[in-house]
Write a protein that holds these residues in place. Sequence first.
Motif, PDB file in Angstrom:
ATOM      1  N   VAL A 212      59.002  24.869  56.384  1.00 17.34           N
ATOM      2  CA  VAL A 212      57.823  25.294  57.267  1.00 17.34           C
ATOM      3  C   VAL A 212      57.909  26.605  57.995  1.00 17.34           C
ATOM      4  O   VAL A 212      57.424  27.265  57.984  1.00 17.34           O
ATOM      5  N   GLU A 213      59.272  26.894  58.454  1.00 17.53           N
ATOM      6  CA  GLU A 213      59.749  28.012  58.921  1.00 17.53           C
ATOM      7  C   GLU A 213      59.737  29.090  57.974  1.00 17.53           C
ATOM      8  O   GLU A 213      59.117  30.336  57.941  1.00 17.53           O
ATOM      9  N   LYS A 214      60.022  28.914  56.657  1.00 15.22           N
ATOM     10  CA  LYS A 214      59.981  29.851  55.636  1.00 15.22           C
ATOM     11  C   LYS A 214      58.287  30.358  55.357  1.00 15.22           C
ATOM     12  O   LYS A 214      58.170  31.560  55.210  1.00 15.22           O
ATOM     13  N   TYR A 215      57.594  29.154  55.430  1.00 19.34           N
ATOM     14  CA  TYR A 215      56.138  29.542  55.175  1.00 19.34           C
ATOM     15  C   TYR A 215      55.567  30.367  56.308  1.00 19.34           C
ATOM     16  O   TYR A 215      54.813  31.261  56.237  1.00 19.34           O
ATOM     17  N   TYR A 216      55.801  30.281  57.417  1.00 21.70           N
ATOM     18  CA  TYR A 216      55.196  30.919  58.731  1.00 21.70           C
ATOM     19  C   TYR A 216      55.900  32.354  58.788  1.00 21.70           C
ATOM     20  O   TYR A 216      55.376  33.240  59.161  1.00 21.70           O
ATOM     21  N   ALA A 217      57.165  32.244  58.070  1.00 19.01           N
ATOM     22  CA  ALA A 217      57.814  33.802  58.169  1.00 19.01           C
ATOM     23  C   ALA A 217      56.897  34.817  57.256  1.00 19.01           C
ATOM     24  O   ALA A 217      56.992  35.800  57.534  1.00 19.01           O
ATOM     25  N   LEU A 218      56.459  34.090  56.254  1.00 19.25           N
ATOM     26  CA  LEU A 218      55.771  35.055  55.204  1.00 19.25           C
ATOM     27  C   LEU A 218      54.454  35.594  55.587  1.00 19.25           C
ATOM     28  O   LEU A 218      53.669  36.406  55.086  1.00 19.25           O
ATOM     29  N   LYS A 219      53.739  34.651  56.692  1.00 18.80           N
ATOM     30  CA  LYS A 219      52.525  35.159  57.175  1.00 18.80           C
ATOM     31  C   LYS A 219      52.469  36.605  57.706  1.00 18.80           C
ATOM     32  O   LYS A 219      51.447  37.387  57.790  1.00 18.80           O
ATOM     33  N   GLY A 220      53.654  36.938  58.478  1.00 20.73           N
ATOM     34  CA  GLY A 220      53.652  38.464  58.896  1.00 20.73           C
ATOM     35  C   GLY A 220      54.015  39.393  58.005  1.00 20.73           C
ATOM     36  O   GLY A 220      53.480  40.778  58.215  1.00 20.73           O
ATOM     37  N   VAL A 221      54.125  39.267  56.601  1.00 17.45           N
ATOM     38  CA  VAL A 221      54.396  40.360  55.807  1.00 17.45           C
ATOM     39  C   VAL A 221      53.224  40.605  54.620  1.00 17.45           C
ATOM     40  O   VAL A 221      53.398  41.321  54.138  1.00 17.45           O
ATOM     41  N   TRP A 222      52.195  39.768  55.002  1.00 21.47           N
ATOM     42  CA  TRP A 222      51.126  39.771  53.708  1.00 21.47           C
ATOM     43  C   TRP A 222      50.625  41.196  53.720  1.00 21.47           C
ATOM     44  O   TRP A 222      50.102  41.854  52.789  1.00 21.47           O
ATOM     45  N   PRO A 223      50.359  41.725  55.049  1.00 18.97           N
ATOM     46  CA  PRO A 223      49.792  43.127  54.930  1.00 18.97           C
ATOM     47  C   PRO A 223      50.578  44.282  54.361  1.00 18.97           C
ATOM     48  O   PRO A 223      50.152  44.955  53.617  1.00 18.97           O
ATOM     49  N   PHE A 224      51.903  43.828  54.597  1.00 17.92           N
ATOM     50  CA  PHE A 224      52.661  45.116  53.759  1.00 17.92           C
ATOM     51  C   PHE A 224      52.463  44.859  52.280  1.00 17.92           C
ATOM     52  O   PHE A 224      52.482  45.871  51.481  1.00 17.92           O
ATOM     53  N   CYS A 225      52.808  43.549  52.077  1.00 17.28           N
ATOM     54  CA  CYS A 225      52.858  43.346  50.355  1.00 17.28           C
ATOM     55  C   CYS A 225      51.428  43.857  49.777  1.00 17.28           C
ATOM     56  O   CYS A 225      51.262  44.583  48.574  1.00 17.28           O
ATOM     57  N   LEU A 226      50.238  43.594  50.559  1.00 18.99           N
ATOM     58  CA  LEU A 226      48.991  43.874  50.169  1.00 18.99           C
ATOM     59  C   LEU A 226      48.755  45.601  49.970  1.00 18.99           C
ATOM     60  O   LEU A 226      48.337  46.106  48.914  1.00 18.99           O
ATOM     61  N   LEU A 227      49.448  45.899  51.216  1.00 22.88           N
ATOM     62  CA  LEU A 227      49.363  47.530  51.186  1.00 22.88           C
ATOM     63  C   LEU A 227      50.252  48.157  50.145  1.00 22.88           C
ATOM     64  O   LEU A 227      49.649  49.247  49.420  1.00 22.88           O
ATOM     65  N   PHE A 228      51.104  47.675  49.753  1.00 15.94           N
ATOM     66  CA  PHE A 228      52.147  48.359  48.658  1.00 15.94           C
ATOM     67  C   PHE A 228      51.425  48.223  47.224  1.00 15.94           C
ATOM     68  O   PHE A 228      51.441  49.113  46.609  1.00 15.94           O
TER      69      PHE A 228
END
Length: 430
Positions: A212-228
């Motif tokens: 669960v912690e791993k899943y919520y940790a990824l929520k903060g980086v989706w803008p970066f991944c999409l932007l790249f």
Amino acid sequence: MMTGLIALIAVLALAFLRVPLAFALLGVSIIGLGVLLGAESSISMVSMTITEAVFSYELAVVPLFILMGNVLSRTGISSDLFRAANAYLGHVRGGLALSTMVTCAGFSAVCGSSLATAATMSKVAYPSMKKYGYSNSLASASIAAGGTLGILIPPSIILMIYGILTQTNIGQLFVAGVIPGLLGLTFYMLAIYVIAILRPAEAPRGEKSTTVEKYYALKGVWPFCLLFVLIIGGIYAKIFTATEAAGMGAGFALLVSMFQKRISIADFKVIFLDSAFTSVMLYCVLFGAMLFAKLIAFSGLGESLLEMVAQADLSPYQLIFAILFVFLILGCVMDSLAIILICVPLFIPIVVANGFDLVWFGIVVVVVTEIALITPPIGMNVFVLKAALPEVAIKDIFKGLVPFIAVDVLRLLLLVFFPILTLFLVKFMK
């Protein structure tokens, strides 16, 4: 030739004395052109060069990518990236240092500055590593070395400046930097893992995260991944140019920051002012470099160097290593941007005359300046880190950097002898 040689020595001396690079380049170039062409012609050339540059479409890429980086930096994406990387890697031995490397690579992709990456990560990652008992040398060296990825992984300010200065396609330079950048990240992580195995006390394990912690940790980086993906994917697929990608990136960053409510109206003012100041500074430096390139051409210094190279009868690879050696030596005592702006106009005619690809040469030069950023006696990233972490001794940072410098040299040799590593993705764009 003599005027150009004196001008080169003068610029190097002024840069070494920490005179602002824009003043050094502009001042020496204007005086040198005045000596060669006369005062009136010199002034006309200055105004013409600056006017042409200001109205250049390609030059708009600089402030737009700077704006994008400033917006994302303000949203705290560095902390999000570190949290996500740590959730997946923190529990292994050396995991926090590995997470730091991944975060540096990610933050570099939206920041474009090695010094800014090192300064930011000293606040984000260093406290966590010290909390779990990492040695000062490994913790600080990981940040200093990881920060060097900022001038290679696209979008890179240095690559933008190189592209404008040499009239090389900036989009191709960005795409060419992907594999060498990932190779550098892989080698750095391998060095950390080996250190953790050989000296486990210096790199203990962190806490293991739940699913669960791993899943919520990824929520903060989706803008970066999409932007790249938006920037590099769009350039690679030829959907838009580098300048258009910069506009898309800056606009997307602003929309995401407003959607997530991470920045205020007051933050916007600071972001735009900082972007404007940084852009003006880079423009002034770039204008000086353009005039300096004209001075080198008019003085005949470039032709004289070509003749000397021809008489020396060096093989192409001997020539390249001689040029890279000059970059490395200067990089030990000067800023990487200064080296690029001063030396590239001098060596580009030689590189072109010997049939080397300018995209490949640009990436190789950037890798050399990366090494210089962490090389004694004056590795700029080391001193930035020392300013942010006054409790860490300079000797501890340099001691920890030895394995990272070693793998960097290995990467440089691979890129020099196997140009396909740099040009593999680029050849599909042509």
